[in-house]
Design a protein around this motif. Structure first.
Motif, PDB file in Angstrom:
ATOM      1  N   VAL A  58       0.848  -1.185   0.000  1.00  0.00           N
ATOM      2  CA  VAL A  58       0.000   0.000   0.000  1.00  0.00           C
ATOM      3  C   VAL A  58       0.886   1.237   0.000  1.00  0.00           C
ATOM      4  O   VAL A  58       1.709   1.421   0.905  1.00  0.00           O
ATOM      5  CB  VAL A  58      -0.940   0.004   1.220  1.00  0.00           C
ATOM      6  N   ALA A  59       0.720   2.065  -1.006  1.00  0.00           N
ATOM      7  CA  ALA A  59       1.464   3.310  -1.110  1.00  0.00           C
ATOM      8  C   ALA A  59       0.589   4.432  -0.564  1.00  0.00           C
ATOM      9  O   ALA A  59      -0.493   4.689  -1.084  1.00  0.00           O
ATOM     10  CB  ALA A  59       1.827   3.583  -2.569  1.00  0.00           C
ATOM     11  N   ALA A  60       1.061   5.091   0.498  1.00  0.00           N
ATOM     12  CA  ALA A  60       0.215   6.049   1.210  1.00  0.00           C
ATOM     13  C   ALA A  60       0.980   7.315   1.545  1.00  0.00           C
ATOM     14  O   ALA A  60       2.150   7.265   1.944  1.00  0.00           O
ATOM     15  CB  ALA A  60      -0.309   5.417   2.501  1.00  0.00           C
ATOM     16  N   ARG A  61       0.304   8.427   1.406  1.00  0.00           N
ATOM     17  CA  ARG A  61       0.922   9.711   1.753  1.00  0.00           C
ATOM     18  C   ARG A  61       1.155   9.819   3.257  1.00  0.00           C
ATOM     19  O   ARG A  61       2.097  10.476   3.710  1.00  0.00           O
ATOM     20  CB  ARG A  61       0.027  10.865   1.266  1.00  0.00           C
ATOM     21  N   GLU A  62       0.291   9.160   4.035  1.00  0.00           N
ATOM     22  CA  GLU A  62       0.432   9.160   5.494  1.00  0.00           C
ATOM     23  C   GLU A  62       0.527   7.715   5.980  1.00  0.00           C
ATOM     24  O   GLU A  62      -0.481   7.097   6.332  1.00  0.00           O
ATOM     25  CB  GLU A  62      -0.748   9.885   6.134  1.00  0.00           C
ATOM     26  N   PRO A  63       1.731   7.159   6.007  1.00  0.00           N
ATOM     27  CA  PRO A  63       1.912   5.741   6.325  1.00  0.00           C
ATOM     28  C   PRO A  63       1.358   5.331   7.688  1.00  0.00           C
ATOM     29  O   PRO A  63       0.844   4.213   7.827  1.00  0.00           O
ATOM     30  CB  PRO A  63       3.433   5.557   6.276  1.00  0.00           C
ATOM     31  N   ASP A  64       1.442   6.201   8.680  1.00  0.00           N
ATOM     32  CA  ASP A  64       0.951   5.837  10.011  1.00  0.00           C
ATOM     33  C   ASP A  64      -0.559   5.594   9.982  1.00  0.00           C
ATOM     34  O   ASP A  64      -1.066   4.658  10.617  1.00  0.00           O
ATOM     35  CB  ASP A  64       1.293   6.919  11.036  1.00  0.00           C
ATOM     36  N   ILE A  78       3.266  -1.382   4.033  1.00  0.00           N
ATOM     37  CA  ILE A  78       2.980   0.046   3.848  1.00  0.00           C
ATOM     38  C   ILE A  78       4.271   0.766   3.483  1.00  0.00           C
ATOM     39  O   ILE A  78       5.331   0.493   4.063  1.00  0.00           O
ATOM     40  CB  ILE A  78       2.393   0.680   5.132  1.00  0.00           C
ATOM     41  N   ALA A  79       4.179   1.684   2.533  1.00  0.00           N
ATOM     42  CA  ALA A  79       5.325   2.522   2.190  1.00  0.00           C
ATOM     43  C   ALA A  79       4.832   3.925   1.861  1.00  0.00           C
ATOM     44  O   ALA A  79       3.722   4.109   1.360  1.00  0.00           O
ATOM     45  CB  ALA A  79       6.099   1.947   1.012  1.00  0.00           C
ATOM     46  N   ALA A  80       5.685   4.906   2.152  1.00  0.00           N
ATOM     47  CA  ALA A  80       5.312   6.309   1.948  1.00  0.00           C
ATOM     48  C   ALA A  80       5.373   6.685   0.476  1.00  0.00           C
ATOM     49  O   ALA A  80       6.325   6.347  -0.234  1.00  0.00           O
ATOM     50  CB  ALA A  80       6.247   7.211   2.750  1.00  0.00           C
ATOM     51  N   LEU A  81       4.352   7.400   0.029  1.00  0.00           N
ATOM     52  CA  LEU A  81       4.312   7.911  -1.339  1.00  0.00           C
ATOM     53  C   LEU A  81       3.417   9.131  -1.399  1.00  0.00           C
ATOM     54  O   LEU A  81       2.226   9.055  -1.085  1.00  0.00           O
ATOM     55  CB  LEU A  81       3.781   6.853  -2.306  1.00  0.00           C
ATOM     56  N   ASP A  82       3.982  10.245  -1.821  1.00  0.00           N
ATOM     57  CA  ASP A  82       3.226  11.464  -2.088  1.00  0.00           C
ATOM     58  C   ASP A  82       3.287  11.696  -3.591  1.00  0.00           C
ATOM     59  O   ASP A  82       4.329  12.079  -4.136  1.00  0.00           O
ATOM     60  CB  ASP A  82       3.825  12.647  -1.331  1.00  0.00           C
ATOM     61  N   LEU A  83       2.186  11.442  -4.275  1.00  0.00           N
ATOM     62  CA  LEU A  83       2.166  11.511  -5.730  1.00  0.00           C
ATOM     63  C   LEU A  83       2.375  12.919  -6.273  1.00  0.00           C
ATOM     64  O   LEU A  83       2.705  13.086  -7.445  1.00  0.00           O
ATOM     65  CB  LEU A  83       0.841  10.956  -6.256  1.00  0.00           C
ATOM     66  N   SER A  84       2.188  13.929  -5.441  1.00  0.00           N
ATOM     67  CA  SER A  84       2.379  15.308  -5.895  1.00  0.00           C
ATOM     68  C   SER A  84       3.835  15.742  -5.809  1.00  0.00           C
ATOM     69  O   SER A  84       4.174  16.855  -6.213  1.00  0.00           O
ATOM     70  CB  SER A  84       1.519  16.261  -5.058  1.00  0.00           C
ATOM     71  N   ASP A  85       4.714  14.857  -5.321  1.00  0.00           N
ATOM     72  CA  ASP A  85       6.120  15.178  -5.083  1.00  0.00           C
ATOM     73  C   ASP A  85       6.977  14.147  -5.816  1.00  0.00           C
ATOM     74  O   ASP A  85       7.051  12.988  -5.408  1.00  0.00           O
ATOM     75  CB  ASP A  85       6.389  15.147  -3.584  1.00  0.00           C
ATOM     76  N   PHE A 128      -3.956  17.609 -11.867  1.00  0.00           N
ATOM     77  CA  PHE A 128      -3.228  17.012 -12.981  1.00  0.00           C
ATOM     78  C   PHE A 128      -1.947  16.344 -12.480  1.00  0.00           C
ATOM     79  O   PHE A 128      -1.595  15.239 -12.911  1.00  0.00           O
ATOM     80  CB  PHE A 128      -2.898  18.085 -14.018  1.00  0.00           C
ATOM     81  N   ALA A 129      -1.275  16.990 -11.543  1.00  0.00           N
ATOM     82  CA  ALA A 129      -0.023  16.456 -11.014  1.00  0.00           C
ATOM     83  C   ALA A 129      -0.242  15.201 -10.189  1.00  0.00           C
ATOM     84  O   ALA A 129       0.456  14.195 -10.363  1.00  0.00           O
ATOM     85  CB  ALA A 129       0.677  17.517 -10.165  1.00  0.00           C
ATOM     86  N   THR A 130      -1.204  15.234  -9.283  1.00  0.00           N
ATOM     87  CA  THR A 130      -1.420  14.115  -8.375  1.00  0.00           C
ATOM     88  C   THR A 130      -2.077  12.931  -9.071  1.00  0.00           C
ATOM     89  O   THR A 130      -1.625  11.786  -8.956  1.00  0.00           O
ATOM     90  CB  THR A 130      -2.294  14.564  -7.194  1.00  0.00           C
ATOM     91  N   ASN A 131      -3.148  13.213  -9.794  1.00  0.00           N
ATOM     92  CA  ASN A 131      -3.914  12.129 -10.407  1.00  0.00           C
ATOM     93  C   ASN A 131      -3.205  11.514 -11.601  1.00  0.00           C
ATOM     94  O   ASN A 131      -3.293  10.301 -11.818  1.00  0.00           O
ATOM     95  CB  ASN A 131      -5.290  12.632 -10.836  1.00  0.00           C
ATOM     96  N   HIS A 132      -2.509  12.346 -12.371  1.00  0.00           N
ATOM     97  CA  HIS A 132      -1.868  11.830 -13.590  1.00  0.00           C
ATOM     98  C   HIS A 132      -0.351  11.777 -13.521  1.00  0.00           C
ATOM     99  O   HIS A 132       0.243  10.699 -13.621  1.00  0.00           O
ATOM    100  CB  HIS A 132      -2.289  12.643 -14.810  1.00  0.00           C
ATOM    101  N   LEU A 133       0.310  12.922 -13.356  1.00  0.00           N
ATOM    102  CA  LEU A 133       1.764  12.938 -13.489  1.00  0.00           C
ATOM    103  C   LEU A 133       2.458  12.056 -12.451  1.00  0.00           C
ATOM    104  O   LEU A 133       3.442  11.370 -12.763  1.00  0.00           O
ATOM    105  CB  LEU A 133       2.292  14.371 -13.393  1.00  0.00           C
ATOM    106  N   GLY A 134       1.958  12.046 -11.231  1.00  0.00           N
ATOM    107  CA  GLY A 134       2.556  11.195 -10.205  1.00  0.00           C
ATOM    108  C   GLY A 134       2.470   9.723 -10.569  1.00  0.00           C
ATOM    109  O   GLY A 134       3.436   8.963 -10.416  1.00  0.00           O
ATOM    110  N   HIS A 135       1.314   9.301 -11.069  1.00  0.00           N
ATOM    111  CA  HIS A 135       1.145   7.902 -11.471  1.00  0.00           C
ATOM    112  C   HIS A 135       1.932   7.591 -12.748  1.00  0.00           C
ATOM    113  O   HIS A 135       2.441   6.469 -12.904  1.00  0.00           O
ATOM    114  CB  HIS A 135      -0.335   7.589 -11.673  1.00  0.00           C
TER     115      HIS A 135
END
Length: 318
Positions: A58-64, A78-85, A128-135
């Motif tokens: 599971v890739a999550a912006r807030e792992p906790d 669980i692993a940290a992932l912020d798709l906007s970054d 656009f960044a989070t939904n598309h470019l990050g993925h």
């Protein structure tokens, strides 16, 4: 433009659940990554895949928070992932690549909807960044673990009917409309699947996009009750008013079907809904049903791919 947008007669429908998709299926030994797999449709996807025996990252912006949400589901990491970054996306991908473990299913599920105007990274519009470019970046960086046989699922939406790619103003610099921006990002998800499938099919990788249906999840966090009443989703008391809304388990069904169904073994690049291949919107009997022609157009898909590669400086298929 693909001419394969014809329902298969899958035997499933709008009220089928994610668990229904995997009835009798053994995913032991399979590995999946689900972005946002700890909340809403993502959590139901994680739960269904794990119950069938898959190991799920599971890739999550807030792992906790993700750890708490998935603590009772076996076989979950669980692993940290912020798709906007993009730095976060690269970090997540590097850790995954270091494991040398093949990925059988990548479910690009996480997203935001109709948020206030926001700039992320080098000034990209947030949806656009989070939904598309990050993925886009994530999938390309993970390519060595996908090649050789995998399904990539891009969770789009009927919201793509609101807007094609706004080539004259992709980053909404001339003005921001939260629904047009959301629609563009969901069209981008569908076009991403079209071109990825075209590039990757010879390597055993197939890609699909989908509309999960209307579901009450944290995706609506940026909408007021008044806005949802105006949409007809809620009545004046705040109670659900639209009988076409699905439960989260029903909403997750189409992405689980797209990720696992042998009915799709010979297909790819298709847009799905209600656990089947969707019709073309031009042939649909109701608004916001089926897929718009611009969301499956191969020329649009290739143009978006090149723009995305230019913006992110990432492309596994050079």
């Amino acid at each position: 433009m693909s001419d394969d947008q014809h329902p298969l007669g899958s035997g499933f429908g709008a009220r089928s659940t994610a668990a229904d998709m995997l009835s009798g299926m053994d995913l032991t030994g399979k590995r999946a990554i689900v972005t946002g797999g700890h909340s809403g449709l993502g959590l139901e996807t994680t739960r269904a895949l794990a119950a069938a025996g898959a190991r799920v990252l599971v890739a999550a912006r807030e792992p906790d928070i993700a750890k708490i949400a998935t603590r009772d589901i076996p076989g979950v990491e669980i692993a940290a992932l912020d798709l906007s970054d993009l730095a976060s996306v690269r970090s997540f991908a590097m850790r995954a690549l270091a494991s040398h473990r093949h990925i059988d299913m990548l479910v690009n599920n996480a997203g935001i909807m109709a948020c206030p105007a926001q700039r992320v990274g080098p000034g990209w519009e947030a949806q656009f960044a989070t939904n598309h470019l990050g993925h886009f970046a994530l999938t390309n960086l993970l390519w060595p673990l996908l090649a050789g046989g995998a399904r990539v699922v891009a969770v789009s939406s009927a919201g793509h009917h609101l807007s094609g790619i706004r080539w004259h103003d992709v980053q909404c610099e001339a003005g921001y409309d939260k629904w047009l921006a959301y629609g563009q990002s969901k069209t981008a998800n569908a076009l991403f699947a079209v071109h990825l499938d075209r590039l990757a099919r010879d390597h055993g990788v197939r890609a699909f996009s989908l509309h999960p249906g209307k579901i009450f999840t944290p995706l609506q966090r940026h909408l007021t009750q008044g806005e949802m009443v105006a949409q007809g989703w809620l009545d004046q008391t705040g109670a659900p008013a639209d009988p076409t809304f699905k439960t989260p388990a029903q909403g997750a069904a189409t992405q689980v079907w797209a990720a696992t169904s042998p009915q799709l073994d010979a297909s790819g690049g298709l847009y799905c809904e209600d656990c089947d291949v969707a019709v073309r919107a031009e042939c649909a009997a109701a608004p916001f049903v089926g897929v718009k022609a611009y969301a499956t157009d191969q020329g649009e898909a290739e143009r978006l791919w090149h723009l995305s590669a230019e913006l992110t400086n990432i492309n596994a298929f050079l």
